[in-house]
Design a protein around this motif. Structure first.
Motif, PDB file in Angstrom:
ATOM      1  N   GLY A 179       7.365   6.206  -0.594  1.00 32.22           N
ATOM      2  CA  GLY A 179       6.818   7.519  -0.301  1.00 32.22           C
ATOM      3  C   GLY A 179       7.221   8.105   1.036  1.00 32.22           C
ATOM      4  O   GLY A 179       7.355   9.318   1.170  1.00 32.22           O
ATOM      5  N   HIS A 180       7.468   7.250   2.011  1.00 32.00           N
ATOM      6  CA  HIS A 180       7.761   7.775   3.342  1.00 32.00           C
ATOM      7  C   HIS A 180       9.232   8.139   3.518  1.00 32.00           C
ATOM      8  O   HIS A 180       9.617   8.649   4.570  1.00 32.00           O
ATOM      9  CB  HIS A 180       7.355   6.766   4.417  1.00 32.00           C
ATOM     10  N   LEU A 181      10.055   7.879   2.513  1.00 31.40           N
ATOM     11  CA  LEU A 181      11.494   8.155   2.621  1.00 31.40           C
ATOM     12  C   LEU A 181      11.911   9.224   1.627  1.00 31.40           C
ATOM     13  O   LEU A 181      11.480   9.219   0.480  1.00 31.40           O
ATOM     14  CB  LEU A 181      12.302   6.886   2.309  1.00 31.40           C
ATOM     15  N   ASP A 182      12.785  10.112   2.045  1.00 32.13           N
ATOM     16  CA  ASP A 182      13.364  11.075   1.113  1.00 32.13           C
ATOM     17  C   ASP A 182      14.551  10.475   0.371  1.00 32.13           C
ATOM     18  O   ASP A 182      14.882  10.877  -0.740  1.00 32.13           O
ATOM     19  CB  ASP A 182      13.843  12.328   1.864  1.00 32.13           C
ATOM     20  N   GLU A 183      15.214   9.524   1.000  1.00 32.87           N
ATOM     21  CA  GLU A 183      16.418   8.948   0.410  1.00 32.87           C
ATOM     22  C   GLU A 183      16.045   7.876  -0.610  1.00 32.87           C
ATOM     23  O   GLU A 183      15.141   7.069  -0.363  1.00 32.87           O
ATOM     24  CB  GLU A 183      17.292   8.316   1.496  1.00 32.87           C
ATOM     25  N   PRO A 184      16.759   7.847  -1.749  1.00 29.06           N
ATOM     26  CA  PRO A 184      16.461   6.818  -2.753  1.00 29.06           C
ATOM     27  C   PRO A 184      16.933   5.435  -2.307  1.00 29.06           C
ATOM     28  O   PRO A 184      17.880   5.315  -1.522  1.00 29.06           O
ATOM     29  CB  PRO A 184      17.249   7.286  -3.972  1.00 29.06           C
ATOM     30  N   VAL A 185      16.255   4.420  -2.821  1.00 24.99           N
ATOM     31  CA  VAL A 185      16.658   3.041  -2.513  1.00 24.99           C
ATOM     32  C   VAL A 185      17.073   2.290  -3.774  1.00 24.99           C
ATOM     33  O   VAL A 185      17.514   1.144  -3.696  1.00 24.99           O
ATOM     34  CB  VAL A 185      15.539   2.270  -1.782  1.00 24.99           C
ATOM     35  N   GLY A 186      16.916   2.921  -4.930  1.00 26.01           N
ATOM     36  CA  GLY A 186      17.297   2.233  -6.156  1.00 26.01           C
ATOM     37  C   GLY A 186      17.297   3.156  -7.359  1.00 26.01           C
ATOM     38  O   GLY A 186      17.053   4.365  -7.235  1.00 26.01           O
ATOM     39  N   LEU A 187      17.606   2.546  -8.484  1.00 25.27           N
ATOM     40  CA  LEU A 187      17.735   3.285  -9.742  1.00 25.27           C
ATOM     41  C   LEU A 187      16.952   2.567 -10.827  1.00 25.27           C
ATOM     42  O   LEU A 187      17.036   1.342 -10.945  1.00 25.27           O
ATOM     43  CB  LEU A 187      19.217   3.347 -10.143  1.00 25.27           C
ATOM     44  N   VAL A 188      16.173   3.322 -11.596  1.00 23.69           N
ATOM     45  CA  VAL A 188      15.583   2.789 -12.825  1.00 23.69           C
ATOM     46  C   VAL A 188      16.082   3.653 -13.970  1.00 23.69           C
ATOM     47  O   VAL A 188      16.261   4.862 -13.799  1.00 23.69           O
ATOM     48  CB  VAL A 188      14.038   2.767 -12.787  1.00 23.69           C
ATOM     49  N   ALA A 189      16.305   3.040 -15.115  1.00 19.58           N
ATOM     50  CA  ALA A 189      16.944   3.792 -16.192  1.00 19.58           C
ATOM     51  C   ALA A 189      16.525   3.296 -17.560  1.00 19.58           C
ATOM     52  O   ALA A 189      16.199   2.123 -17.745  1.00 19.58           O
ATOM     53  CB  ALA A 189      18.470   3.675 -16.056  1.00 19.58           C
ATOM     54  N   THR A 199      23.726  15.201  -9.144  1.00 19.50           N
ATOM     55  CA  THR A 199      25.142  14.946  -8.864  1.00 19.50           C
ATOM     56  C   THR A 199      25.349  14.404  -7.455  1.00 19.50           C
ATOM     57  O   THR A 199      26.161  13.513  -7.233  1.00 19.50           O
ATOM     58  CB  THR A 199      25.963  16.229  -9.071  1.00 19.50           C
ATOM     59  N   ARG A 200      24.572  14.916  -6.512  1.00 16.95           N
ATOM     60  CA  ARG A 200      24.760  14.457  -5.128  1.00 16.95           C
ATOM     61  C   ARG A 200      24.360  12.994  -4.948  1.00 16.95           C
ATOM     62  O   ARG A 200      24.736  12.356  -3.973  1.00 16.95           O
ATOM     63  CB  ARG A 200      23.976  15.340  -4.166  1.00 16.95           C
ATOM     64  N   ASP A 201      23.558  12.456  -5.880  1.00 22.32           N
ATOM     65  CA  ASP A 201      23.160  11.041  -5.797  1.00 22.32           C
ATOM     66  C   ASP A 201      24.248  10.105  -6.331  1.00 22.32           C
ATOM     67  O   ASP A 201      24.189   8.891  -6.092  1.00 22.32           O
ATOM     68  CB  ASP A 201      21.889  10.790  -6.632  1.00 22.32           C
ATOM     69  N   GLY A 255       0.782  -1.223   0.000  1.00 22.86           N
ATOM     70  CA  GLY A 255       0.000   0.000   0.000  1.00 22.86           C
ATOM     71  C   GLY A 255       0.813   1.272   0.000  1.00 22.86           C
ATOM     72  O   GLY A 255       0.272   2.349   0.248  1.00 22.86           O
ATOM     73  N   GLU A 256       2.093   1.175  -0.288  1.00 23.38           N
ATOM     74  CA  GLU A 256       2.953   2.352  -0.227  1.00 23.38           C
ATOM     75  C   GLU A 256       3.162   2.925  -1.626  1.00 23.38           C
ATOM     76  O   GLU A 256       3.270   2.178  -2.596  1.00 23.38           O
ATOM     77  CB  GLU A 256       4.309   1.944   0.354  1.00 23.38           C
ATOM     78  N   THR A 257       3.239   4.229  -1.723  1.00 23.73           N
ATOM     79  CA  THR A 257       3.517   4.847  -3.019  1.00 23.73           C
ATOM     80  C   THR A 257       5.032   4.864  -3.254  1.00 23.73           C
ATOM     81  O   THR A 257       5.819   4.748  -2.319  1.00 23.73           O
ATOM     82  CB  THR A 257       2.993   6.291  -3.071  1.00 23.73           C
ATOM     83  N   VAL A 258       5.402   5.019  -4.506  1.00 26.15           N
ATOM     84  CA  VAL A 258       6.815   5.082  -4.871  1.00 26.15           C
ATOM     85  C   VAL A 258       7.048   6.358  -5.671  1.00 26.15           C
ATOM     86  O   VAL A 258       6.262   6.688  -6.555  1.00 26.15           O
ATOM     87  CB  VAL A 258       7.206   3.858  -5.728  1.00 26.15           C
ATOM     88  N   TRP A 259       8.102   7.076  -5.343  1.00 26.74           N
ATOM     89  CA  TRP A 259       8.445   8.262  -6.125  1.00 26.74           C
ATOM     90  C   TRP A 259       9.651   7.956  -7.008  1.00 26.74           C
ATOM     91  O   TRP A 259      10.464   7.068  -6.686  1.00 26.74           O
ATOM     92  CB  TRP A 259       8.745   9.466  -5.219  1.00 26.74           C
ATOM     93  N   ILE A 260       9.741   8.662  -8.122  1.00 25.46           N
ATOM     94  CA  ILE A 260      10.967   8.623  -8.922  1.00 25.46           C
ATOM     95  C   ILE A 260      11.409  10.065  -9.146  1.00 25.46           C
ATOM     96  O   ILE A 260      10.578  10.977  -9.174  1.00 25.46           O
ATOM     97  CB  ILE A 260      10.816   7.883 -10.270  1.00 25.46           C
TER      98      ILE A 260
END
Lengths: 78, 208
Positions: free
Chosen positions: B72-82, B22-24, B12-17
């Motif tokens: 959605g509940h985290l500001d920090e990324p957990v992965g990469l899509v490309a 550069t900081r990432d 039930g959690e949303t995901v942001w992209i």
């Protein structure tokens, strides 16, 4: 002088023959992103410069001329 | 219950992209430097990792579209899509992805993030077809591609090596209308529509 050395680097180290000093080596497909990394490493070693990640601008690496300009700016700033 | 592939995750959690900045790059490069991730990847002869500089150059080229993602509940990324190998004339691109923080494995975040990226690619870039590949033994990645509607387009035999063992790669592609069909389908009860609830050690796909 710098342009000539950059041309040599393309030819001898990257095995890329650049037809003209203003040829866009990226858009023409002569070099890809991974070759650019190799080029940057060579340039930093050969010219004793350091280019930070934040300052890394693809447009500076588009041609022999633009690379020479970058290196000259670095030399002036040092 | 209705569920779309780019909607909420299985829990039930949303995901942001978001565009990679550069900081990432140190974080993304670190993900890609781990064997658990790079063993599934291939960027060209002799290259299975990407360092910060490679990524910075990639960000500045219109051949690549790199997005970090996170719950959605985290500001920090957990992965990469490309998307790489973007060809705007032919309307094609290659999808690849890395779940950097394995604590988030098996929750559908990577699938949702990839779906959001694909949605943008098909809608805004008007791509015709997106292709992908995965090593035959990478079951989480195979599940992810299937969930997104990718169809098997072939098998490239004995072309991938992990720890000295040679594997086949499975080739996939996805057309815009096929993706739209998957994106909006009625998925049935959420519990039945969450094949990724199986813990996945890695969710990594294709790269060039």
């Amino acid at each position: 002088m710098i342009e000539r050395r950059v041309e040599e680097i393309f030819l001898t180290e990257l095995r890329v023959e650049v037809p003209d000093r203003d040829t866009d080596v990226i858009d023409t497909g002569l070099v890809d992103s991974l070759t650019l990394v190799q080029l940057l490493s060579i340039l930093e070693r050969e010219f004793e410069v350091r280019i930070d990640l934040e300052e890394l601008d693809l447009d500076d690496f588009r041609s022999v001329s633009s690379i020479a300009d970058l290196l000259e700016r670095r030399a002036d700033a040092a | 219950m209705s569920e779309t592939v780019d909607g909420e995750t299985a829990d039930g959690e949303t995901v942001w992209i978001a565009p990679v900045e550069t900081r990432d790059l140190p974080r993304v490069a670190e993900w890609l430097s781990r064997k658990a991730n790079y063993q599934w990847l291939h960027f060209g002869p002799g290259r299975q990792t990407l360092d910060e500089v490679s990524l910075k150059f990639m960000l500045q080229r219109d051949l690549h579209l790199l997005r970090t993602f996170g719950p959605g509940h985290l500001d920090e990324p957990v992965g990469l899509v490309a998307l790489s190998d973007l060809d705007r004339d032919f309307g094609t691109a290659a999808l690849w992805y890395v779940l950097g923080d394995k604590r988030f494995g098996g929750r559908g975040h990577t699938t949702r993030a990839a779906a959001r990226l694909l949605h943008g690619a098909f809608e805004e870039l008007e791509l015709e077809s997106v292709y992908a590949w995965t090593v035959e033994t990478n079951r989480p990645s195979r599940r992810l591609l299937a969930r997104l509607g990718f169809r098997r387009a072939g098998r490239r035999r004995r072309c991938h090596r992990i720890d000295g063992v040679v594997y086949d790669r499975l080739l996939y592609d996805l057309l815009a209308d096929e993706f739209e069909g998957v994106r909006t389908r009625e998925a049935g009860p959420r519990s039945a529509a969450a094949p990724e609830s199986v813990p996945s050690p890695v969710e990594t796909g294709s790269v060039r």
